[in-house]
Design a protein around this motif. Structure first.
Motif, PDB file in Angstrom:
ATOM      1  N   ILE A 445       7.071  50.386  -9.784  1.00 51.73           N
ATOM      2  CA  ILE A 445       8.436  50.845  -9.477  1.00 51.73           C
ATOM      3  C   ILE A 445       8.850  51.863 -10.539  1.00 51.73           C
ATOM      4  N   ILE A 474      15.333  44.693  -8.692  1.00 45.49           N
ATOM      5  CA  ILE A 474      14.084  44.974  -9.423  1.00 45.49           C
ATOM      6  C   ILE A 474      13.862  43.893 -10.483  1.00 45.49           C
ATOM      7  N   TYR A 481       9.869  46.072 -13.376  1.00 45.70           N
ATOM      8  CA  TYR A 481       9.588  47.494 -13.168  1.00 45.70           C
ATOM      9  C   TYR A 481       8.091  47.789 -13.074  1.00 45.70           C
ATOM     10  N   ILE A 500      15.436  52.893  -4.453  1.00 44.83           N
ATOM     11  CA  ILE A 500      14.443  53.423  -5.404  1.00 44.83           C
ATOM     12  C   ILE A 500      14.321  54.933  -5.219  1.00 44.83           C
TER      13      ILE A 500
END
Ligand code: DGT
Ligand code: MG
Length: 596
Positions: A445, A474, A481, A500
């Motif tokens: 991410i 998240i 992450y 995102i």
């Protein structure tokens, strides 16, 4: 898919190939000379064996010679073995040269093509299908490599063998040689006929391969849809048909040669017959020695085999021709949208003023204009909301700002500069875009958010995630992450992906932020949060937001209502309500109020 009208290129296929051999041309010439040398060396064995036969085995003084001149006998034997050994070494080195050069060409052209494809504009991507492009950089390019590694080598091999044998034959007995060689032109004629028949087959074969690859690619990446509609069997059948089609075309291509093969084979087989008949007569008449006959019969293959090989070579040559046509199409393609010759560098950050002046637009492959005479101005830091029913041209409009497409009429300016005058990289660097179809990479991410600027640290990534209301979900993920999302963002919900993608657009700290329906899949509460943070960004930024919800448009400095490609209404929330037009009706609809 772009259909195959034969395109003309600035260079012929072979000249193009030669150009791409730059850096390895010298060694390739050495390789070609090596091929000639090792093929000519093949003739030494029959030559020496002929000599041995004449001097030491069959001649009148054979026994005498063996006794008195055994030195020569051993010398001839050693020469025979020595040349064979030398030939093996040359063949070995030669193979390495061909492999080296062909792999270098493959590497270079593949990189070049990838570069080209990567820099193409949107029109290119809507013209070519992924499977077709993949075929060009894999299968087609391999046919090009094969040309360098094998076909050219075989051409030289065949011609040098044939040429050397012919010269050698003429040298030892020209009458006998002519009797043999007189048949060979027929082979060239047959090969010429074969070429005319097989060339279109290779073009067809190549299309079938691209077709099959496209089916496979579309089905693998779109497998969710296939599953949702339980269409596996249908898709398997569709692929099976394409696969069968390809196999059948392959077979049919092979069959073309079979039609010509018997003639070539007969001519090749005629050689030993002529050899026996004519050679026999010459021997009886004493016009040919036994040694010469041995040399001829030991070398007759050097005339016959190249003839047999010609069909194979021509086949491969046509394969190269069809494949290189496809490769060169991309190689010489130029994006229509690129830096203007007089483009000015603009390394500084934009203020963010955007002006549309009489902009109209139509897709190249479209029948009708999509946008008509669009006029509006956005001041730096303003928020503009664009709304309108589906298909009215919202996405098309915002895609003109990063120059994904060129307006057919009118001008777009940023900070007073026509965008066509800006360098594309400078222009796009200043724009943060969250597209309507969210595409995430199979990466973490963090990696996805920092895509546009890999220098930002995790703290910053977290800040942008917070702006886009993504930090909560998240941090709830097991690896936060560092969570790796699947291809295209598999493993995330639609709203999560959108957030995102918003964080990714914000992370480049753009002076112009464009959001295309980016909050359509998030709930009202989260959307409100996002709207709030967009107003409180810690960098100046003009925002263009495509949205359908009144809650979003309400707070905008300006609302543009698009209808069928025209701006029907423009103004603030209050102004538009007062107009009692489309916007007014929409607010009534969304709030459920009878009157406002
Ligand atoms: P949305 O996202 O459903 O709310 O609709 P908009 O307003 O974003 O519509 P837009 O701009 O995507 O499409 C406007 C018209 O242009 C619509 O009739 C479809 C057509 N169109 C969109 N993309 C292309 C394209 O790549 N090629 C062609 N030929 N037509 C396109
Ligand atoms: Mg759209």
């Amino acid at each position: 898919m772009k259909q195959t009208k034969t395109q003309q290129f600035p260079k012929t296929k072979l000249a193009w190939l030669w150009e791409n051999m730059q850096g390895t041309r010298g060694i390739y010439i050495v390789g070609m000379l090596g091929t000639i040398v090792y093929n000519v060396l093949q003739l030494t064995v029959p030559y020496y064996s002929g000599k041995i036969v004449d001097i030491f085995l069959t001649g009148e003084n054979a026994r005498e010679n063996m006794r008195t001149n055994s030195d020569l006998f051993y010398k001839l034997l050693i020469a025979m073995v020595g040349f064979t050994f030398l030939r093996t070494i040359i063949v070995y080195l030669d193979c390495m040269i061909y492999e080296h050069v062909s792999q270098t060409v493959l590497y270079r052209v593949r990189n070049y093509l990838y570069n080209k494809i990567e820099r193409q504009d949107m029109t290119f991507y809507s013209t070519y299908r992924t499977g077709d492009l993949m075929t060009r950089v894999t299968g087609d390019l391999d046919a090009v490599r094969h040309m360098v590694a094998w076909v050219i080598r075989m051409v030289i091999e065949s011609f040098s063998l044939f040429g050397a044998a012919a010269i050698f034959f003429l040298y030892i007995n020209w009458k006998m040689a002519l009797c043999l060689l007189v048949i060979s032109p027929f082979v060239f004629w047959i090969i010429y006929l074969f070429k005319n028949k097989v060339a279109p087959m290779h073009a067809l074969l190549r299309e079938k391969l691209a077709q099959m690859n496209t089916y496979a690619q579309e089905n693998i990446s779109g497998n969710r849809v296939v599953k949702a509609f339980a269409r596996e069997d249908y898709e398997i059948q569709k692929f099976d048909k394409a696969n069968k089609d390809y196999a059948e075309t392959n077979k049919a291509t092979g069959m073309v040669w079979l039609k010509f093969y018997p003639y070539v084979e007969s001519i090749a087989n005629l050689m030993p017959v002529v050899m026996l008949a004519v050679g026999g007569v010459f021997l009886i008449r004493g016009q040919l020695t036994m040694g010469e006959y041995v040399a001829f019969s030991g070398l007759i293959w050097a005339i016959a085999n190249p003839m047999r090989q010609m069909g194979n070579i021509m086949n491969e040559f046509q394969r190269f021709s069809a494949a290189s046509q496809k490769v060169m199409e991309i190689y010489y393609s130029e994006p229509k949208i690129k830096d203007a010759k007089d483009a000015v560098a603009h390394p500084e950050r934009f203020e963010g003023k955007i002006e549309f002046e009489d902009v109209s637009f139509q897709y190249e492959d479209g029948d009708l204009p999509v946008l008509h005479d669009i006029n509006f101005t956005v001041e730096p830091n303003e928020i503009v909301a664009i709304m309108g029913e589906t298909g009215c041209g919202k996405t098309s409009l915002i895609h003109l700002i990063p120059r994904f497409y060129e307006p057919t009429k009118g001008q777009i300016r940023i900070d007073g500069i026509p965008i066509g005058k800006l360098k594309l990289a400078d222009l796009r660097k200043n724009i943060g875009l969250a597209t309507q179809d969210v595409l995430l990479y199979s990466d973490t991410i963090e990696g996805n958010i920092a895509y546009g600027d890999s220098t930002i640290n995790l703290d910053e990534v977290m800040k942008f995630a917070k702006y886009s209301a993504a930090s909560d979900f998240i941090s709830k993920m097991p690896e936060g992450y560092d969570t790796i999302v699947g291809e295209r963002g598999v493993g995330l919900s639609g709203g999560q992906k959108q957030r995102i993608s918003l964080a990714r657009a914000l992370a480049v700290k753009p002076s112009i932020l464009i959001l295309d329906d980016t909050t359509s899949a998030v709930d009202m509460e989260t959307e409100k949060q996002i709207q709030q943070s967009l107003r409180e960004l810690d960098f100046p930024c003009t925002k263009i937001i495509i949205a359908q919800r009144i809650s979003t448009t309400k707070a905008a400095d300006k609302i543009l209502v698009l209808q069928d490609g025209y701006i029907r209404e423009a103004g603030t929330h209050e102004e538009l309500l007062a107009k009692k037009g489309y916007y007014y009706e929409l607010v009534k609809l969304q709030t459920g109020a009878e009157e406002l």
